[in-house]
Write an enzyme that holds these catalytic residues in place. Sequence first.
Site, short mmCIF file in Angstrom:
data_model
loop_
_atom_site.label_atom_id
_atom_site.label_comp_id
_atom_site.label_asym_id
_atom_site.label_seq_id
_atom_site.Cartn_x
_atom_site.Cartn_y
_atom_site.Cartn_z
CG ASP A 102 6.08 1.80 0.03
OD1 ASP A 102 5.16 2.63 0.12
OD2 ASP A 102 6.04 0.67 0.55
NE ARG A 126 3.51 -7.04 -0.86
CZ ARG A 126 3.48 -6.98 -2.19
NH1 ARG A 126 3.07 -8.01 -2.89
NH2 ARG A 126 3.85 -5.89 -2.82
CG HIS A 165 -10.39 -10.48 -2.42
ND1 HIS A 165 -10.72 -10.35 -1.11
CD2 HIS A 165 -9.40 -11.38 -2.49
CE1 HIS A 165 -9.95 -11.15 -0.39
NE2 HIS A 165 -9.15 -11.78 -1.21
CD GLU A 208 9.80 -0.59 1.01
OE1 GLU A 208 8.88 -0.75 0.20
OE2 GLU A 208 9.91 -1.27 2.06
CB CYS A 242 9.93 -7.30 -5.16
SG CYS A 242 10.14 -6.19 -3.76
C1 PEP Z 1 6.96 -1.83 -2.81
O1 PEP Z 1 6.84 -0.87 -2.03
O2 PEP Z 1 7.26 -1.70 -4.02
C2 PEP Z 1 6.74 -3.20 -2.32
C3 PEP Z 1 6.98 -4.25 -3.06
O3 PEP Z 1 6.24 -3.33 -1.06
P1 PEP Z 1 4.67 -3.16 -0.72
O4 PEP Z 1 3.95 -2.96 -2.02
O5 PEP Z 1 4.29 -4.41 -0.01
O6 PEP Z 1 4.70 -1.95 0.14
MG MG Z 2 6.74 -1.23 0.14
#
Ligand code: PEP
Ligand code: MG
Length: 580
Positions: free
Chosen positions: A464, A305, A200, A440, A511
């Site tokens: 990821d 998300r 945060h 990912e 993303c």
């Molecule tokens: C990612 O893995 O790049 C992703 C966008 O998902 P998260 O960060 O929520 O795992």
């Molecule tokens: Mg991810």
Amino acid sequence: MDQKKKKEHGIVLTGMPVSPGAVVARAYVQDNPGLQWQEPDQARFDPGREGEMRDAFYRAVFQAREELACLARGAGSEVQGEIFAAQREILEDEELLSRIGQAILEERLEPESAIRRVFAAYEALFCKMTDPLIAARVADLQDVKRRLLCICQGGEGQRILPLKEEVILVARDLLPSDMACLDRAHIKGIITEMGGTNSHTAILARSLQIPAISGIQGATRRIPQGILAALDAVAGEVILEPDEVQQARYGKIQEQLLARRREEARYLSRPGSTRDGKVMGMGINIGSGEVSVPGEQYDFVGLLRTEFLYMEHTAPPTEEEQYEVYRKVLRQANGKTVTLRTLDIGGDKALPCLALPREENSFLGSRGLRLCLARPEIFQTQLRAALRASALGDLELLFPMVGSLEEIFQARAWVRKAMEGLAAEGFSYNPHIRMGIMIEVPSIALVADLAAEEVDFASIGTNDLAQYVSAADRMNPGMGPYYQGYSPAMLRLLERIFSAFAARHKPVCVCGEMAGDPQGSVLLAGLGARKLSMDPASLAGVKAALAKVSLEEAKNLAGRCLCLRTQEEILGELVGHESF
Ligand code: PEP
Ligand code: MG
């Protein structure tokens, strides 16, 4: 000032830069009682006062809710408003309140002791989890607990820092309400011992554009109260008692950053495109039920998300609760596409509302879609809610952590089943809803050509993907040198994914964090990306970076990077590029 602290003068302390900028000011070292309170204690009251004590507790809850509602109304930004709203929801959690009520009534625990005990149990549960989203909820729990305890002790829950001059705030950790009540006029920089890029503190520091560094071990001990400090939250360094040359250098860094921000802000309301007018779709990532960005700044919600829905309660959210949230997001998106990612949790990312088996190697365990396939009741509830919402706007479904085509087939079968159920019950939904996958996991990235045949779109999760390609835990600061988001392996994989999807005329978005990095965005454009989705705070910088290069230049840059042998060489090529 003790001798130990004196030794540190003039030396450089290093940490993780979480909000860019530089500043020279005196250090204000904050004690953090909220995080250091002893717990749990067992103070009991005399028999016969049960009702009186329970009522006192509920009055404290009522006052805390009022304070939070008041803070939410007066919040300086939407992000702050959301935090107070989320904290207010904690005080509406019936299970939490009734557990405290029971401890008062049945065990005659003083309200303060009961609050400490029950909150401690929740915090211990959340603390075991390494997911940054859940970790952020621990700070909220601590913050709400502190507010309740302050009220029980006869005060207001709010703690205001009495500052008279400009300072760099040094704290072990900052709670969300510390951040929200920050005296913006006086706090020019932040140093914390705890927290990472997704805490945060980091998120709010970025949204308030206060330079901040986290992860400086022992900062509150090592930095003497009132000492002059120079904070460089680009390099992640703090110099204690800087000399005049150093002070001037830091002033210059900040000046340059502010000038760049002013310049970037001019791009915020323009569509994303390269200098030669090649359009780049600009999406936003959101991790709550609120779209807090004006419509002209983004083209689509590229990543909704949904984990937050499951974190707020001790039972999984019902179909109706989820439907309401999805409906609200669609309404706020006002006709723009919303890409809803189904629950991405499991393994180490456990939730209080789900009893998951312990796994030896949780990062390689039952996560994301795998977990949903193993727990169809949870998946079905979410799919039904999402499908019902799809009747109200342009909603698409995104499945996380997909590793094979079989998983895609199974996910689609569950969507069909949910559709059949809804049809039989007379609910409306979009029967042609688009379905896509997160890329990912390397095993799906390597067969992107096959995957592209089976899905309507894809979104690349570079966070990821880098973790699994390099076999280095993204949460472990010690793995920093091994966790390589810009390695030659990543670049080759990314290029391969873009070309596989382009050949089949299927859209692919990025993303992960790389999309929100100005240099990363240009590299991605050169590698073949045409859609990027990011934290809204990154939009201006990315749009500005893209507007400075032609698509041809971006492709040349990517081409050069693809010929390099190490991440270091690639980063060097990016930094050296004339447009940055
Ligand atoms: C990612 O893995 O790049 C992703 C966008 O998902 P998260 O960060 O929520 O795992
Ligand atoms: Mg991810």
